[in-house]
Scaffold this motif. Sequence first.
Motif, short mmCIF file in Angstrom:
data_model
loop_
_atom_site.label_atom_id
_atom_site.label_comp_id
_atom_site.label_asym_id
_atom_site.label_seq_id
_atom_site.Cartn_x
_atom_site.Cartn_y
_atom_site.Cartn_z
N ARG A 1 67.42 9.18 -26.36
CA ARG A 1 67.57 10.48 -25.68
C ARG A 1 66.28 10.86 -24.96
O ARG A 1 66.31 11.47 -23.88
CB ARG A 1 67.94 11.57 -26.69
CG ARG A 1 69.37 11.47 -27.18
CD ARG A 1 69.79 12.73 -27.89
NE ARG A 1 71.20 12.67 -28.29
CZ ARG A 1 71.86 13.67 -28.81
NH1 ARG A 1 71.25 14.85 -29.00
NH2 ARG A 1 73.14 13.55 -29.14
N ASP A 2 65.14 10.51 -25.57
CA ASP A 2 63.87 10.77 -24.89
C ASP A 2 63.73 9.89 -23.65
O ASP A 2 63.08 10.27 -22.67
CB ASP A 2 62.70 10.49 -25.84
CG ASP A 2 62.63 11.49 -26.98
OD1 ASP A 2 63.08 12.63 -26.79
OD2 ASP A 2 62.14 11.12 -28.07
N THR B 1 66.24 10.75 -19.81
CA THR B 1 66.17 12.09 -19.25
C THR B 1 66.57 12.04 -17.77
O THR B 1 66.47 10.98 -17.13
CB THR B 1 64.75 12.65 -19.37
OG1 THR B 1 63.87 11.83 -18.57
CG2 THR B 1 64.28 12.66 -20.83
#
Length: 312
Positions: A5-6, A9
């Motif tokens: 998820r990081d 983006t």
Amino acid sequence: MQNTRDALTPENLAMLQSIAETGSFAAAARQLGVVPSALTYRVRQIEDALDVLLFDRSARHARPTDAGMELLREGKRLLEDVDAIANRVRRVATGWEPQLTLSVDGVISPTTMLELVEAFYALGPPTRVKWRDGILGGTAEALTSGQADLAIGVAVGASNVAGLQSAPLGEVRFIFVVAPHHPLAKVPEPISDTTLREHRAIAVADSARRSNVTMGILAGQDVLTVDNMRAKIHAQLRGLGGGFLPEPMVRPYLEAGHLVERQVARPARNVRLSYQWGGPGHAAPGRALQWWLSQLQSDATRRALLENHHQF
């Protein structure tokens, strides 16, 4: 980066798109206003988080790997979803859509469409208009896939898409035409499928990604495929092949003798068309879409959209 998820983006996805479009890390860095080393470091962080190699660095250009191509495809879709969410939020706040996208089939009169666009802009709305060309199944697919707000010129057929709304636009007669110097201009009528199969057909490619609709093509027939109706007309004017075309579009060429209509041994082709809106995730129409729907309620407007081809 600690997790996927990081890594995934919107900023990183846009960066990867830039690398793929420019073809090099250095060019992308210039476009994004960062130093190449910082961009390379961010890409390696994404690759480490996903445990894949996204770009082949052995060549002079930065070429996406198979995994990179898949991420670019899905990343583009995710970025479009982010934009759609932002647009919907702004629409709720103002009542006017920031952008209204129209999916317009190739059988629709561009002259009448531009007249409608001109009348819409005369209102001074804050809405930007985007016009997408569609052919066959692609006209409706743009709407059902969330890439358009209104589809004009959809061939009438069964649809089980939740929330999709439809209204009749009219009917168009397709006729078989060739150039006067084409061999099929002189053969006896009605022309059989056997005779047609001996000559090249001109076809317009379906703009849908999820289907491949063809009309009037016989098995084993040579085919020249073009991207739009105008190109199809010009190909047939040159005698490169024959095919079915909307009668209102070719009427001026028939009257001038540049094309001739030929009777074929198959049923007449009258296609019923509609306009559609709504679908999955669509809220109540905003003020821009309401305006367009109100215009389409006019019999004269609907008739002009199908008939008014001679002025363009």
